[in-house]
Design an enzyme around this catalytic site. Structure first.
Site, short mmCIF file in Angstrom:
data_model
loop_
_atom_site.label_atom_id
_atom_site.label_comp_id
_atom_site.label_asym_id
_atom_site.label_seq_id
_atom_site.Cartn_x
_atom_site.Cartn_y
_atom_site.Cartn_z
N GLU A 300 -56.55 -43.87 -107.58
CA GLU A 300 -54.99 -43.74 -107.79
C GLU A 300 -53.78 -42.39 -108.15
OE1 GLU A 300 -56.51 -48.07 -108.15
OE2 GLU A 300 -56.92 -45.80 -108.65
N ASP A 342 -42.77 -9.42 -88.14
CA ASP A 342 -41.34 -8.36 -87.47
C ASP A 342 -41.73 -7.41 -88.26
OD1 ASP A 342 -39.17 -7.38 -85.55
OD2 ASP A 342 -37.64 -8.06 -87.48
N ASP A 677 -36.93 -11.58 -90.12
CA ASP A 677 -35.48 -12.27 -90.44
C ASP A 677 -34.40 -12.00 -89.60
OD1 ASP A 677 -35.28 -9.49 -89.32
OD2 ASP A 677 -34.92 -8.74 -91.26
N ASP A 681 -36.27 -13.87 -84.12
CA ASP A 681 -37.52 -14.96 -84.43
C ASP A 681 -37.62 -16.00 -85.03
OD1 ASP A 681 -38.24 -12.25 -85.02
OD2 ASP A 681 -36.90 -11.80 -86.99
#
Length: 942
Positions: A300, A342, A677, A681
């Site tokens: 539980e 990136d 950013d 992307d």
């Protein structure tokens, strides 16, 4: 153009994909507009009605009720709800209420945390959209960007955001920062006249300006060709809506585990029920026993402990500068095998920096990074005095500062520290900062050399010219051009541009000692060789030159400065700059590699620049290669699946390429994290198992899409988040292992007792107490462990490995035997010697043995003595509080009636105490035997 002509605009203009390949006249004709008048008000209204507002459609947000439903749809939670209903039907309202409390607590925690994450993300969004400068009915006016329509004539100036996709009609030294869209770290020069092919890549479309990019220099005029969801950003946003969200590995494993556990519990309960009926036991009694078994089988506390652990993990992530938008995403970081990163702004600082200067064959390195005007000039690692040893380099830096339109602004942060912000073109900003490092600050230079004329930079000329008056007496203190024998106004002509172009206009060169020497063919070759040497290291190189003239009027024709003024120049030197890597990236990459996590760079930048950065930071592995977007277009998905295994850098890629790359990694059973950013992307961020956006430089689209937002844009925070993700998953494994070993032991205790013909040794309310208190509190403490010492030295776990691996299955089997054995033994003693106390003896033995065994569960590998028996404050608190509550249940009269217990005397404790430590001893012996074997296996596979 009249209203009728405007109405002749093509009805499907937003579907045209090749605006960049059309001439300006063709575009205006297609859109039914003239440069002189623009659109009429009525035509704008018609086009708004036809094309809609210039805004992106937001996906439907998850409602509170949908969040609650998602929390309640977990298989274990469903089992708990069924158990609560059955308990209520049987009249056991205490048990039903306890179970429902657990379910509600779990749902509330999950919903609150997810809602908090959404609200925190909203705070990162921009508060208002920019305006647009448009031409309508022959007059320029500012309108909200959302009201721009196809056919609008838009004016662009430095600092403007481009409000929609434009086909440029006029340009004057126009440069646009497209990093958010293409990943290109240097602003792109634009032209209205270039003839492009329809196949031109997005980053090479010089005749276009795209929504969300920013003008850094010059000016331009364009006509809107696409708005809203039809723009390049809009198409990316539409791609996002087509990417289905997938469950994280933890969700899949816990769901599979819960279903298996649930069906097993139901099966065992069914067997016991049928066996009891066959042996003649009352059906109602057997049904109650079967329900008790189901309660014993279902941990539980598991849903609540998982949710609380992930929620606390989220808080820990925030302290590490990572905002988690989804609770389950915390774990996915810990299972990551590949980070697709990136380049611009993530691995690099997104701040151009001069790193090398060359004059007369001498190269100096420049330290420092970003726009802080702090750094040294180094020769072979040793600092040099420019004015005494390299005055020629000092002259080169002065020219770079004079021939410059950027500005370096100062400010102060909350701690009172001076900060710097560059305004203008990043390349010129880098030159300005390099000059400031040498002492050439803008204000004294502007006073000593007031600019009187200029020929702006042009993408065809590839150079910029400025003319400055040499003032006296100020100039004699700061001027390398000042001749103290002359006391009249002279002028210095400065030029910067492409090195080969600047060199063509030079007849002399500046020596290291700051003397003008005739430029020979051999010296020209040396200068070009120096340029090649710098560009081979992916530096963006500019050449600088000057001349001093006495009379400017001889270079004027019809009031304009003649280009003859930039002939017969003195070539001074070369300045090489790059968007530098973040200093914290190298140790972060090394730590990731040590943890068996590979990193790939995916960028829209050029291959040589990307490869140079990758090599500098150690991302590029020996024998691996660079793959370009053009090459990606030529290979199939099956081949790409193989290529990604030996490719570390992907350059000049489009959003579609990034999604293909992520898919290829996932096809190789990799757990993919995508960082970025920019708008470009976003699709791959959503497609990846874990998407990470930058909080400072990230676009709204990227933040909305990501599972995690870095609040400091620091790559090192990603690795810290990965480490924390591993800690969380390791802790989840520990408490699942602990809870399951306890629950299966409880099942076997009841099952074997029934098989032996005994009555049930435990009541249903006692089982619920065990699962919530004796099991739940230590399990929560296990979820707060800080992590084992070698956690980041281990390879990522196999993505296909079940949460219950072979080691855990063996450990559970051993603990089941140990815990069930001592419990049944205590029960047997009670039945023989103290019949009225037998159930309480079994209850106490089971509770105490599980609590002591919890100390050994703090590590799957290290012995409890090495981890420190009482080193965990949370475990100490959990065990002591659980023991205290257990004693209350046994010795407080009114609780005795609720839990059907009796007080134990010393006579009973004498039999119980020796049994309590047995499961913990078994656990330590199992670790001692299995850990060397597991380490050997890891060494063989790593």
């Amino acid at each position: 153009m009249n209203e009728k002509k405007q109405n002749q605009a093509k009805t499907d203009v937003q579907s045209i994909a090749s605006w960049h390949a059309m001439s300006g006249e063709e575009v205006k004709d297609q859109l039914g507009v003239t440069r002189e008048e623009g659109l009429s008000t009525s035509e704008v209204e018609r086009r708004v009605e036809k094309f809609g507002y210039n805004e992106l459609k937001e996906g439907e947000k998850t409602t509170i009720w949908e969040m609650i439903l998602a929390q309640l749809s977990d298989f274990l939670v469903i089992l708990l709800l069924v158990a609560a209903v059955i308990s209520a039907l049987l009249g056991d309202w205490i048990e039903a209420g306890a179970i429902m409390t657990i379910v509600v607590l779990n749902a509330v925690l999950g919903v609150v945390q997810e809602r908090r994450a959404e609200e925190a993300l909203e705070a990162l969004k921009k508060m208002a959209s920019p305006d647009a400068d448009v031409l309508r009915e022959g007059h320029r006016r500012d309108v909200p960007a959302r009201e721009v329509v196809p056919g609008d004539i838009v004016f662009l100036e430095a600092g403007n955001f481009v409000p929609a996709d434009l086909r440029l009609l006029e340009t004057a030294n126009l440069r646009i920062d497209e990093a958010a869209l293409t990943g290109e770290s240097v602003p792109v020069s634009k032209t209205a006249e270039m003839q492009l092919s329809e196949e031109a890549a997005l980053g090479d479309r010089k005749t276009m300006a795209y929504t969300g990019t920013m003008v850094t220099y010059g000016r331009g005029v364009g006509v809107v060709v696409s708005t809203g969801m039809s723009s390049e950003i809009g198409q990316i946003a539409e791609m996002l809506q087509g990417v289905e969200e997938e469950e994280t590995p933890l969700q899949k494993r816990l769901d599979s585990f819960g279903r298996t556990l649930g069906w097993a519990a139901l099966a065992i309960s069914g067997v016991i029920f049928v066996e009891g009926i066959i042996t003649g036991t009352e059906p109602l009694d057997m049904f109650i026993i079967a329900v008790s078994l189901a309660i014993a089988a279902v941990p539980e506390g598991l849903p609540a402990v998982v949710t609380i652990t992930l929620a606390l993990g989220m808080q820990e992530m925030i302290e590490r500068n990572a905002l988690i938008r989804r609770l389950s995403s915390v774990e996915t970081l810990g299972s990551t095998t590949i980070i697709c990163s990136d380049k611009t702004g993530t691995l690099t600082q997104n701040e151009m920096t001069v790193t090398r200067v060359a004059v007369d064959g001498e190269f100096l390195d420049v330290s420092g990074s970003g726009y802080q005007p702090e750094g040294k000039f180094l020769c072979d690692g040793e600092e040099v005095n420019l004015s005494e040893e390299y005055p020629g380099i000092l002259t080169a830096l002065w020219i770079a500062a004079l021939n410059n339109d950027a500005a370096l602004e100062t400010d102060y942060d909350e701690q009172g520290r001076k900060t710097y912000r560059m305004v203008g073109d990043p390349t010129e900003g880098a030159l300005l900062v390099a000059a400031a490092k040498a002492g050439a600050t803008p204000a004294p230079l502007a006073q000593a050399y007031p600019r009187v004329e200029e020929i702006p930079f042009d993408s065809e000329r590839k150079r910029m010219v400025t003319v400055h008056a040499i003032e006296t007496p100020n100039a004699q203190d700061v001027s390398p051009f000042y001749d103290e024998t002359q006391h009249k106004a002279w002028y210095v002509v400065t030029q910067k541009g492409a090195p080969d172009v600047v060199l063509e206009r030079c007849t002399h060169y500046q020596s290291r000692d700051d003397e003008a020497v005739p430029l020979t063919d051999e010296q020209r070759r040396r200068i070009l060789a120096a340029n090649d040497r710098m560009t081979s290291n992916a530096l963006r190189v500019l050449g600088v030159a000057y001349r001093v003239v006495e009379d400017l009027d001889q270079f004027r024709q019809n009031g304009e400065l003649d280009h003859d003024v930039e002939e017969k120049l003195i070539f001074v030197g070369l300045l090489g700059m790059i968007d530098p890597a973040r200093p914290e990236v190298v140790p972060a990459l090394n730590k990731a590699r040590q943890a068996g996590i590979r990193t790939a760079m995916i960028t829209g930048d050029y291959p040589n620049t990307a490869e140079a950065i990758a090599s500098e930071i150690g991302l590029m592995q020996e024998g691996h290669k660079v793959l370009t977007g053009r090459e990606l277009d030529e290979i199939s998905d099956d081949r790409l699946k193989e290529e990604v295994k030996r490719t570390d850098v992907y350059a000049r890629v489009s959003p579609e390429h990034k999604v293909r790359i992520v898919d290829a990694f996932k096809a190789n059973n990799q757990i993919v994290a995508m960082t970025g950013d920019g708008v470009n992307d976003a699709p791959s961020i959503k497609k990846a198992d874990i998407g990470i956006a930058m909080g400072i430089t990230g676009t709204d689209v990227a933040k909305e899409t990501a599972d995690m937002v870095l609040t400091d844009d620091n790559y090192a925070s990603i690795v810290a988040a990965v480490e924390q993700g591993r800690v969380i998953y390791s802790n989840i494994r520990k408490f699942v292992y602990f809870l399951l070993s306890c629950n299966i032991a409880e099942i076997m205790t009841i099952f074997l007792a029934i098989m032996f013909g005994w009555s049930s040794p435990l009541k249903a309310i006692q089982l619920l107490w065990l699962n919530l208190i004796s099991d739940g509190a230590p399990a929560l403490a296990l979820g707060l462990e800080k992590g084992e010492p070698d956690l980041m030295d281990r390879p990522p776990r196999d993505p296909g490995e079940p949460i219950l691996n072979r080691y855990m299955q063996q450990g559970i089997a051993i603990q089941t035997v140990a815990i069930a054995g001592v419990t049944l033994f205590a029960y047997w003693i009670g039945l023989r010697k103290f019949p009225e106390m037998a159930q309480t003896m079994a209850f106490v033995t089971l509770s105490f043995s599980e609590l002591l065994r919890a100390f050994t569960a703090r590590s799957e590998r290290y012995p409890v003595l090495k981890m420190g028996v009482f080193k965990s404050m949370y475990m100490n608190l959990a065990v002591l509080s659980s023991l205290f509550l257990l004693l209350i249940v046994i010795y407080v009269p009114f609780l005795q009636r609720v839990f059907e217990t009796v007080p134990l005397m010393w006579e009973q404790w004498m039999y119980i105490l020796p049994l309590l430590i047995v499961p913990a001893i078994f656990a330590e012996l199992f670790k001692a035997v299995s850990t060397p074997r597991r380490d050997k296996k890891h060494q063989g596979t790593s």
